[in-house]
Write a protein that holds these residues in place. Structure first.
Motif, PDB file in Angstrom:
ATOM      1  N   LEU A 149     -11.984  -4.303   8.863  1.00  0.00           N
ATOM      2  CA  LEU A 149     -10.706  -4.519   9.555  1.00  0.00           C
ATOM      3  C   LEU A 149     -10.724  -4.037  10.999  1.00  0.00           C
ATOM      4  O   LEU A 149      -9.931  -4.497  11.812  1.00  0.00           O
ATOM      5  N   GLY A 150     -11.597  -3.076  11.312  1.00  0.00           N
ATOM      6  CA  GLY A 150     -11.645  -2.522  12.657  1.00  0.00           C
ATOM      7  C   GLY A 150     -10.813  -1.272  12.824  1.00  0.00           C
ATOM      8  O   GLY A 150     -10.264  -1.010  13.901  1.00  0.00           O
ATOM      9  N   VAL A 151     -10.712  -0.448  11.756  1.00  0.00           N
ATOM     10  CA  VAL A 151      -9.984   0.820  11.827  1.00  0.00           C
ATOM     11  C   VAL A 151     -10.904   1.881  12.419  1.00  0.00           C
ATOM     12  O   VAL A 151     -12.028   2.056  11.931  1.00  0.00           O
ATOM     13  N   PRO A 152     -10.477   2.603  13.454  1.00  0.00           N
ATOM     14  CA  PRO A 152     -11.334   3.623  14.062  1.00  0.00           C
ATOM     15  C   PRO A 152     -11.788   4.681  13.054  1.00  0.00           C
ATOM     16  O   PRO A 152     -11.033   5.061  12.159  1.00  0.00           O
ATOM     17  N   THR A 153     -13.008   5.146  13.206  1.00  0.00           N
ATOM     18  CA  THR A 153     -13.590   6.134  12.298  1.00  0.00           C
ATOM     19  C   THR A 153     -12.721   7.378  12.180  1.00  0.00           C
ATOM     20  O   THR A 153     -12.541   7.931  11.091  1.00  0.00           O
ATOM     21  N   SER A 154     -12.148   7.822  13.288  1.00  0.00           N
ATOM     22  CA  SER A 154     -11.367   9.062  13.306  1.00  0.00           C
ATOM     23  C   SER A 154     -10.100   8.978  12.474  1.00  0.00           C
ATOM     24  O   SER A 154      -9.505  10.005  12.120  1.00  0.00           O
ATOM     25  N   ASP A 155      -9.653   7.776  12.120  1.00  0.00           N
ATOM     26  CA  ASP A 155      -8.394   7.602  11.389  1.00  0.00           C
ATOM     27  C   ASP A 155      -8.596   7.385   9.887  1.00  0.00           C
ATOM     28  O   ASP A 155      -7.617   7.293   9.134  1.00  0.00           O
ATOM     29  N   ARG A 156      -9.827   7.317   9.419  1.00  0.00           N
ATOM     30  CA  ARG A 156     -10.074   6.867   8.054  1.00  0.00           C
ATOM     31  C   ARG A 156      -9.667   7.883   6.995  1.00  0.00           C
ATOM     32  O   ARG A 156      -9.288   7.497   5.888  1.00  0.00           O
ATOM     33  N   GLN A 157      -9.734   9.164   7.302  1.00  0.00           N
ATOM     34  CA  GLN A 157      -9.283  10.170   6.340  1.00  0.00           C
ATOM     35  C   GLN A 157      -7.781  10.074   6.112  1.00  0.00           C
ATOM     36  O   GLN A 157      -7.296  10.221   4.990  1.00  0.00           O
ATOM     37  N   ARG A 158      -7.035   9.828   7.190  1.00  0.00           N
ATOM     38  CA  ARG A 158      -5.576   9.669   7.050  1.00  0.00           C
ATOM     39  C   ARG A 158      -5.244   8.435   6.209  1.00  0.00           C
ATOM     40  O   ARG A 158      -4.341   8.473   5.365  1.00  0.00           O
ATOM     41  N   ILE A 159      -5.981   7.361   6.443  1.00  0.00           N
ATOM     42  CA  ILE A 159      -5.779   6.140   5.662  1.00  0.00           C
ATOM     43  C   ILE A 159      -5.971   6.433   4.181  1.00  0.00           C
ATOM     44  O   ILE A 159      -5.171   6.021   3.333  1.00  0.00           O
ATOM     45  N   ARG A 160      -7.037   7.155   3.855  1.00  0.00           N
ATOM     46  CA  ARG A 160      -7.334   7.483   2.463  1.00  0.00           C
ATOM     47  C   ARG A 160      -6.204   8.311   1.847  1.00  0.00           C
ATOM     48  O   ARG A 160      -5.769   8.068   0.726  1.00  0.00           O
ATOM     49  N   ARG A 161      -5.681   9.287   2.588  1.00  0.00           N
ATOM     50  CA  ARG A 161      -4.621  10.157   2.065  1.00  0.00           C
ATOM     51  C   ARG A 161      -3.336   9.373   1.821  1.00  0.00           C
ATOM     52  O   ARG A 161      -2.705   9.501   0.764  1.00  0.00           O
ATOM     53  N   TRP A 162      -2.935   8.552   2.773  1.00  0.00           N
ATOM     54  CA  TRP A 162      -1.707   7.760   2.604  1.00  0.00           C
ATOM     55  C   TRP A 162      -1.853   6.776   1.446  1.00  0.00           C
ATOM     56  O   TRP A 162      -0.926   6.576   0.659  1.00  0.00           O
ATOM     57  N   SER A 163      -3.021   6.165   1.360  1.00  0.00           N
ATOM     58  CA  SER A 163      -3.252   5.194   0.297  1.00  0.00           C
ATOM     59  C   SER A 163      -3.163   5.851  -1.077  1.00  0.00           C
ATOM     60  O   SER A 163      -2.567   5.307  -2.005  1.00  0.00           O
ATOM     61  N   THR A 164      -3.746   7.033  -1.219  1.00  0.00           N
ATOM     62  CA  THR A 164      -3.670   7.765  -2.484  1.00  0.00           C
ATOM     63  C   THR A 164      -2.222   8.056  -2.858  1.00  0.00           C
ATOM     64  O   THR A 164      -1.812   7.896  -4.015  1.00  0.00           O
ATOM     65  N   ASP A 165      -1.421   8.446  -1.871  1.00  0.00           N
ATOM     66  CA  ASP A 165      -0.015   8.778  -2.130  1.00  0.00           C
ATOM     67  C   ASP A 165       0.781   7.563  -2.604  1.00  0.00           C
ATOM     68  O   ASP A 165       1.758   7.704  -3.353  1.00  0.00           O
ATOM     69  N   LEU A 166       0.369   6.364  -2.203  1.00  0.00           N
ATOM     70  CA  LEU A 166       1.095   5.152  -2.605  1.00  0.00           C
ATOM     71  C   LEU A 166       1.052   4.905  -4.106  1.00  0.00           C
ATOM     72  O   LEU A 166       1.895   4.193  -4.645  1.00  0.00           O
ATOM     73  N   PHE A 167       0.079   5.511  -4.794  1.00  0.00           N
ATOM     74  CA  PHE A 167      -0.086   5.263  -6.226  1.00  0.00           C
ATOM     75  C   PHE A 167       0.376   6.439  -7.081  1.00  0.00           C
ATOM     76  O   PHE A 167       0.014   6.545  -8.247  1.00  0.00           O
ATOM     77  N   ALA A 168       1.200   7.304  -6.515  1.00  0.00           N
ATOM     78  CA  ALA A 168       1.692   8.475  -7.242  1.00  0.00           C
ATOM     79  C   ALA A 168       2.879   8.071  -8.108  1.00  0.00           C
ATOM     80  O   ALA A 168       4.040   8.247  -7.733  1.00  0.00           O
ATOM     81  N   THR A 169       2.599   7.506  -9.276  1.00  0.00           N
ATOM     82  CA  THR A 169       3.646   7.003 -10.172  1.00  0.00           C
ATOM     83  C   THR A 169       4.717   8.064 -10.430  1.00  0.00           C
ATOM     84  O   THR A 169       4.402   9.196 -10.789  1.00  0.00           O
ATOM     85  N   GLY A 170       5.981   7.689 -10.226  1.00  0.00           N
ATOM     86  CA  GLY A 170       7.091   8.591 -10.507  1.00  0.00           C
ATOM     87  C   GLY A 170       7.525   9.436  -9.326  1.00  0.00           C
ATOM     88  O   GLY A 170       8.651   9.943  -9.293  1.00  0.00           O
ATOM     89  N   ASP A 171       6.655   9.611  -8.327  1.00  0.00           N
ATOM     90  CA  ASP A 171       6.992  10.426  -7.156  1.00  0.00           C
ATOM     91  C   ASP A 171       7.437   9.491  -6.035  1.00  0.00           C
ATOM     92  O   ASP A 171       6.694   9.208  -5.095  1.00  0.00           O
ATOM     93  N   HIS A 172       8.675   9.019  -6.138  1.00  0.00           N
ATOM     94  CA  HIS A 172       9.161   8.003  -5.206  1.00  0.00           C
ATOM     95  C   HIS A 172       9.209   8.501  -3.770  1.00  0.00           C
ATOM     96  O   HIS A 172       8.923   7.739  -2.834  1.00  0.00           O
ATOM     97  N   GLN A 173       9.552   9.748  -3.585  1.00  0.00           N
ATOM     98  CA  GLN A 173       9.632  10.288  -2.224  1.00  0.00           C
ATOM     99  C   GLN A 173       8.257  10.280  -1.558  1.00  0.00           C
ATOM    100  O   GLN A 173       8.120   9.895  -0.384  1.00  0.00           O
TER     101      GLN A 173
END
Length: 393
Positions: A149-173
């Motif tokens: 996609l062309g995401v800068p290397t320095s941003d990839r850890q943040r992407i991983r963290r946000w993506s993981t949070d998207l699948f937190a079933t039951g934790d809507h906030q």
């Protein structure tokens, strides 16, 4: 009957629950946590395959929730992705990105994936204790899709963290906050690509947005970027971890692969069937009355199709709880079926195959570093995957 998805034991081992549900009926209407009423839960293989391709079922979640205020604050870019749309919108959007995941494109990516897998494994030494998820299964597909996609290397850890949070079933906030963080980031990245385009896929999608012909809206562009980024690595990370764990629990099958590495590509399908990274497919609902596997589903009912359960249906796969790498398992539903079948399936299969090849070649004595019943699984209804996988190399 209470929703099985609220039981913590379900996330550690879903298959006894799925077997019990399927024994009652391959299609059951069950209470659903979240206040949306009973849902049809599909656990039989034939019924799941039919439901995944049934045009009478809609994936338009915006239409479902239009008169059902949820109190949620999910970012619109995540609520209206291609995955949550029906034809003709789905057809148009999918056509724009399909060419990025053709077998020919994936073949061209294989040397990059292999080099990356070798690079990750090179940082480890025999005898070392490592977390296979954190150190290998997660960074491999994250890096590949970010590179595509062309995401800068320095941003990839943040992407991983946000993506993981998207699948937190039951934790809507937590889910809603991650949706805004990720969508806001990608909105800014789209603007950056517009100012300074490169050869990556996101720049190509920006060109479609700003060009003539079949154009994207700005929200569609950001939604596509979110979907490709998240779907492009989450299930592959889970699949690699699940596959390694399954092999370590079945030493005879592991020895089979070690003695014949040429078997690895074919073995991926059985590993995906045995412990599917997609446990329950993304949201579907019935705009009108529909019949699924002999069960009447009323209009307005959510429909949860479970590839994880279907792939363990003994009516389709004899002795389904046994890992058998000689089994013909290409008909599994881990990537879905029909018009919404995962368009990244060729890339995911290549990544899993390469990951297993590198691990088995470099670490032939790989073994678990803690008992299986102490492993931590992600609390996600959709994704079946490990939080971590401690191993000794």
């Amino acid at each position: 009957m209470a929703s099985p998805f609220t039981d913590p034991a379900f996330y550690a081992d879903r298959y006894p629950t799925y077997a019990a549900l399927r024994k009652r009926s391959p299609v059951l209407r069950l209470p659903l946590d979240g206040g949306t009423g009973p849902a049809a839960v599909v656990t039989g293989f034939d019924q799941a395959r039919a439901a995944l391709a049934d045009p009478a079922l809609s994936k338009d979640t915006a239409a479902f929730f239009a008169d059902r205020p949820s109190g949620r604050s999910l970012h619109p870019a995540l609520a209206t992705t291609m995955l949550n749309s029906d034809p003709p919108d789905h057809t148009r959007l999918r056509r724009l990105v399909t060419r990025a995941f053709t077998p020919a494109t994936v073949d061209a990516l294989r040397p990059y994936v292999a080099a990356l897998a070798e690079q990750l494994a090179e940082s480890w030494a025999p005898g070392q204790r490592v977390d296979l998820v954190e150190g290998f299964a997660a960074p491999l597909p994250v890096t590949v899709i970010c590179q595509l996609l062309g995401v800068p290397t320095s941003d990839r850890q943040r992407i991983r963290r946000w993506s993981t949070d998207l699948f937190a079933t039951g934790d809507h906030q937590r889910i809603d906050a991650a949706s805004h963080a990720l969508a806001d980031y990608l909105t800014e990245l789209v603007a950056a690509k517009r100012r300074d385009p490169d050869e990556a896929l996101l720049s190509a999608l920006v060109a479609v947005r700003d060009g003539d012909g079949d154009r994207l809206s700005e929200q569609e562009l950001v939604s596509l970027a979110v979907l490709l980024l998240v779907a492009g690595h989450e299930t592959t990370t889970a699949a690699i971890g699940n596959a390694v764990l399954a092999l370590l629990q079945h030493p005879g099958q592991l020895e089979l692969l070690q003695s014949g590495p040429h078997r690895i590509a074919a073995a991926v399908d059985e590993l995906l069937r045995f412990d599917s990274p997609v446990s329950i497919a993304t949201w579907r609902w019935a705009p009108g009355p529909v019949r699924i596997g002999g069960t009447d589903v009323p209009a307005g009912s959510p429909v949860f199709v479970s590839p994880g359960a279907a792939n363990r249906d003994p009516a389709r796969f004899p002795d389904p709880d046994r890992l058998d790498l000689d089994r013909e398992a290409r008909s599994h539903l881990a990537f879905g079926h029909g018009i919404h079948r995962c368009l990244g399936a060729p890339l995911a299969q290549a990544e899993i195959e390469i990951a297993l090849r590198v691990l088995l070649e470099r670490f032939p004595d790989l073994r678990l570093a803690q008992p299986v019943d102490q492993l931590s699984w992600r609390h996600s209804r959709l994704v079946r995957g490990l939080e971590s996988l401690p191993v000794l190399l």
